[in-house]
Motif scaffolding. Structure first.
Motif, PDB file in Angstrom:
ATOM      1  N   ILE A 131       0.840  -1.198   0.000  1.00 55.74           N
ATOM      2  CA  ILE A 131       0.000   0.000   0.000  1.00 55.74           C
ATOM      3  C   ILE A 131       0.877   1.250   0.000  1.00 55.74           C
ATOM      4  O   ILE A 131       0.575   2.242  -0.669  1.00 55.74           O
ATOM      5  CB  ILE A 131      -0.951  -0.002   1.208  1.00 55.74           C
ATOM      6  N   LEU A 132       1.989   1.184   0.734  1.00 49.94           N
ATOM      7  CA  LEU A 132       2.912   2.316   0.808  1.00 49.94           C
ATOM      8  C   LEU A 132       3.461   2.682  -0.573  1.00 49.94           C
ATOM      9  O   LEU A 132       3.487   3.863  -0.944  1.00 49.94           O
ATOM     10  CB  LEU A 132       4.059   1.986   1.762  1.00 49.94           C
ATOM     11  N   VAL A 133       3.883   1.689  -1.344  1.00 54.77           N
ATOM     12  CA  VAL A 133       4.464   1.990  -2.658  1.00 54.77           C
ATOM     13  C   VAL A 133       3.413   2.528  -3.624  1.00 54.77           C
ATOM     14  O   VAL A 133       3.729   3.338  -4.503  1.00 54.77           O
ATOM     15  CB  VAL A 133       5.164   0.754  -3.263  1.00 54.77           C
ATOM     16  N   ILE A 134       2.162   2.107  -3.478  1.00 57.39           N
ATOM     17  CA  ILE A 134       1.096   2.628  -4.335  1.00 57.39           C
ATOM     18  C   ILE A 134       0.873   4.109  -4.068  1.00 57.39           C
ATOM     19  O   ILE A 134       0.747   4.921  -4.996  1.00 57.39           O
ATOM     20  CB  ILE A 134      -0.208   1.832  -4.126  1.00 57.39           C
ATOM     21  N   VAL A 135       0.844   4.479  -2.781  1.00 51.43           N
ATOM     22  CA  VAL A 135       0.650   5.883  -2.411  1.00 51.43           C
ATOM     23  C   VAL A 135       1.820   6.735  -2.903  1.00 51.43           C
ATOM     24  O   VAL A 135       1.641   7.805  -3.506  1.00 51.43           O
ATOM     25  CB  VAL A 135       0.478   6.026  -0.893  1.00 51.43           C
ATOM     26  N   ILE A 136       3.049   6.259  -2.644  1.00 54.90           N
ATOM     27  CA  ILE A 136       4.241   6.999  -3.070  1.00 54.90           C
ATOM     28  C   ILE A 136       4.289   7.128  -4.590  1.00 54.90           C
ATOM     29  O   ILE A 136       4.621   8.191  -5.138  1.00 54.90           O
ATOM     30  CB  ILE A 136       5.517   6.321  -2.542  1.00 54.90           C
ATOM     31  N   GLN A 158      -2.243  11.956 -13.753  1.00 53.06           N
ATOM     32  CA  GLN A 158      -0.802  11.901 -13.493  1.00 53.06           C
ATOM     33  C   GLN A 158      -0.502  10.921 -12.355  1.00 53.06           C
ATOM     34  O   GLN A 158       0.432  10.116 -12.437  1.00 53.06           O
ATOM     35  CB  GLN A 158      -0.291  13.298 -13.149  1.00 53.06           C
ATOM     36  N   ALA A 159      -1.298  10.994 -11.291  1.00 50.18           N
ATOM     37  CA  ALA A 159      -1.117  10.077 -10.159  1.00 50.18           C
ATOM     38  C   ALA A 159      -1.375   8.634 -10.585  1.00 50.18           C
ATOM     39  O   ALA A 159      -0.633   7.713 -10.203  1.00 50.18           O
ATOM     40  CB  ALA A 159      -2.034  10.469  -9.013  1.00 50.18           C
ATOM     41  N   ILE A 160      -2.402   8.429 -11.396  1.00 53.67           N
ATOM     42  CA  ILE A 160      -2.738   7.076 -11.845  1.00 53.67           C
ATOM     43  C   ILE A 160      -1.620   6.502 -12.714  1.00 53.67           C
ATOM     44  O   ILE A 160      -1.336   5.300 -12.654  1.00 53.67           O
ATOM     45  CB  ILE A 160      -4.077   7.078 -12.604  1.00 53.67           C
ATOM     46  N   ALA A 161      -0.960   7.345 -13.505  1.00 54.47           N
ATOM     47  CA  ALA A 161       0.171   6.870 -14.310  1.00 54.47           C
ATOM     48  C   ALA A 161       1.268   6.311 -13.415  1.00 54.47           C
ATOM     49  O   ALA A 161       1.893   5.290 -13.732  1.00 54.47           O
ATOM     50  CB  ALA A 161       0.707   8.006 -15.177  1.00 54.47           C
ATOM     51  N   GLY A 162       1.516   6.966 -12.276  1.00 57.82           N
ATOM     52  CA  GLY A 162       2.496   6.458 -11.323  1.00 57.82           C
ATOM     53  C   GLY A 162       2.025   5.195 -10.634  1.00 57.82           C
ATOM     54  O   GLY A 162       2.787   4.230 -10.469  1.00 57.82           O
ATOM     55  N   VAL A 163       0.762   5.182 -10.230  1.00 55.15           N
ATOM     56  CA  VAL A 163       0.193   4.008  -9.564  1.00 55.15           C
ATOM     57  C   VAL A 163       0.224   2.802 -10.490  1.00 55.15           C
ATOM     58  O   VAL A 163       0.528   1.683 -10.064  1.00 55.15           O
ATOM     59  CB  VAL A 163      -1.251   4.308  -9.095  1.00 55.15           C
ATOM     60  N   ASN A 164      -0.099   3.005 -11.764  1.00 53.13           N
ATOM     61  CA  ASN A 164      -0.065   1.898 -12.728  1.00 53.13           C
ATOM     62  C   ASN A 164       1.310   1.248 -12.786  1.00 53.13           C
ATOM     63  O   ASN A 164       1.432   0.014 -12.834  1.00 53.13           O
ATOM     64  CB  ASN A 164      -0.458   2.412 -14.119  1.00 53.13           C
ATOM     65  N   ALA A 165       2.357   2.066 -12.778  1.00 45.28           N
ATOM     66  CA  ALA A 165       3.719   1.517 -12.797  1.00 45.28           C
ATOM     67  C   ALA A 165       3.995   0.715 -11.527  1.00 45.28           C
ATOM     68  O   ALA A 165       4.632  -0.344 -11.569  1.00 45.28           O
ATOM     69  CB  ALA A 165       4.729   2.653 -12.943  1.00 45.28           C
ATOM     70  N   ALA A 166       3.500   1.213 -10.393  1.00 41.39           N
ATOM     71  CA  ALA A 166       3.731   0.527  -9.116  1.00 41.39           C
ATOM     72  C   ALA A 166       3.032  -0.820  -9.059  1.00 41.39           C
ATOM     73  O   ALA A 166       3.605  -1.799  -8.568  1.00 41.39           O
ATOM     74  CB  ALA A 166       3.273   1.417  -7.966  1.00 41.39           C
ATOM     75  N   VAL A 167       1.789  -0.894  -9.552  1.00 42.97           N
ATOM     76  CA  VAL A 167       1.067  -2.170  -9.467  1.00 42.97           C
ATOM     77  C   VAL A 167       1.712  -3.214 -10.380  1.00 42.97           C
ATOM     78  O   VAL A 167       1.713  -4.411 -10.059  1.00 42.97           O
ATOM     79  CB  VAL A 167      -0.434  -2.000  -9.802  1.00 42.97           C
ATOM     80  N   VAL A 168       2.282  -2.779 -11.491  1.00 47.77           N
ATOM     81  CA  VAL A 168       3.021  -3.721 -12.334  1.00 47.77           C
ATOM     82  C   VAL A 168       4.276  -4.192 -11.597  1.00 47.77           C
ATOM     83  O   VAL A 168       4.638  -5.375 -11.657  1.00 47.77           O
ATOM     84  CB  VAL A 168       3.393  -3.075 -13.686  1.00 47.77           C
TER      85      VAL A 168
END
Length: 406
Positions: free
Chosen positions: A166-171, A340-350
């Motif tokens: 969860i931490l990495v998704i938020v970051i 913009q935030a979702i673009a970062g979150v997408n990378a994290a979930v992968v």
């Protein structure tokens, strides 16, 4: 669809979605094709622009995209209860089957061989590998996303913290907003040009209350867990948090739920993998995996009640977000920082899925034939052969081969 609520009966909404829930194999992408064909082309409850608006919202919100699309269609068709009817119809078939699988599994588990579980683990590994490749191609578009994905996987692999996923998704969401100053981040939540004016009827009055209700559990559950620690409260927290932080597809629930239930000892790795493998064979939402897990957790003395609790809790965030965000569509669609935030979150979930993939490969692959089997399964998943037929056929053949060689 018409331009007002109350245009379709609750029973009709339920029955149409129940039929879809019985035949909608193939995951979210296939589900959305079924929805478009049914509600736009055949029934004409929605036109192309209305469907595109609901789909765009379902894609940018955390949670199961196809299920959220379904309850959104039910919501604009007949209000809040219409959403419940749509969700119940679409979810019920797979939830019932997964609960039955859990109940029967308890009886049959002692008789299953180690080779059987080994094949199941390889099937899960193949499915996760295929899901990772699909998500990598669709969610990571720029170099900074690949870098963020790699750092996410490395961090999770070497820093085993309780809430690290969860931490990495938020970051990652924050990183996406920061990186947007230096890179052009495309708003790829839809391929269609969508009207910024909301084209579907919704109840706007006091819609913000649903968003308040969405955030309350994040404050209340930890307090309850500290005051009255129990499997029931812990399960509530896990299912709710998982559904609230899942972006990019249902497969991402696997590492989140694995961390909460397998790593903590509430469920064995073998039972978890068996349930996930069966979930791939089911029509309807992959989130019905929660029904299986719930049935095996000692939350209450009733197996059926446990399955119902898990199923309801993991889908609750979807209801709250759709009810709370859809009325504000015209505002949301203009907020570039969200994309913009979702673009970062997408990378994290992968990256989360990549870390799980590495860990599973280290544990499950023990001989060269295992690698060959995984490659064959992935190759068949790329064809038009039904997923259930691929998984059952390949696992049966490989299990027979292992028995012959042993």
């Amino acid at each position: 669809m018409g331009h007002q609520l109350n245009s379709h009966s609750y029973s009709k909404i339920f029955l149409i979605f129940f039929q879809l829930g019985c035949v909608a194999f193939g995951g979210p992408a296939a589900h959305l094709v079924f929805f478009h064909k049914t509600f736009v082309q055949q029934l004409k409850w929605l036109d192309e622009q209305q469907y595109a608006q609901l789909l765009a919202l379902a894609q940018i919100l955390p949670g199961p995209t196809s299920s959220q699309m379904g309850l959104a269609i039910g919501y604009v068709s007949r209000g809040y209860l219409g959403a419940v009817c749509a969700w119940l119809g679409f979810t019920l078939p797979s939830a019932i089957i997964m609960t039955v699988v859990a109940v029967l599994g308890v009886q049959l588990f002692p008789y299953l061989t180690s080779q059987f579980f080994h094949v199941i683990q390889l099937i899960v590994l193949a499915v996760v590998t295929w899901a990772f490749w699909q998500m990598l191609r669709s969610l990571c578009k720029q170099l900074w996303q690949y870098i963020l994905m790699s750092f996410t996987a490395l961090f999770l692999y070497f820093v085993p913290l309780a809430l690290n996923q969860i931490l990495v998704i938020v970051i990652a969401g924050l990183v996406g907003v920061v990186v947007a100053k230096y890179f052009k981040i495309e708003e790829q939540f839809t391929t269609q040009k969508i009207s910024q004016k909301l084209l579907v009827p919704v109840r706007k009055k006091h819609a913000y209350i649903w968003l308040i209700l969405f955030f309350i559990p994040f404050l209340v559950f930890p307090l309850l867990q500290n005051m009255h620690p129990s499997v029931l409260i812990k399960s509530f927290v896990s299912f709710y948090h998982t559904a609230s932080f899942v972006f990019g597809g249902g497969h991402i629930i696997l590492p989140l739920l694995h961390q909460d239930f397998v790593m903590t000892g509430l469920m064995s790795n073998e039972k978890f993998d068996l349930g996930y493998a069966f979930a791939q064979l089911m029509p309807g939402p992959l989130f019905s995996f929660a029904s299986y897990i719930g049935a095996l957790l000692p939350m209450t003395h009733s197996v059926i009640l446990n399955a119902i609790i898990a199923t309801v809790v993991i889908f609750t965030p979807s209801f709250l977000l759709i009810f709370g965000v859809l009325p504000y569509w015209s505002w949301v669609v203009k907020q570039k920082k969200i994309y913009q935030a979702i673009a970062g979150v997408n990378a994290a979930v992968v990256g989360i899925l990549l870390c799980l993939l590495i860990q599973m490969t280290q544990k499950y692959v023990i001989q060269w034939m295992d690698i060959l089997f995984i490659v064959c399964v992935i190759g068949l998943l790329r064809t038009n052969i039904p997923v259930w037929l691929t998984l059952i056929g390949t696992s049966g053949m490989y299990y027979a081969v292992l028995n012959l060689l042993s």
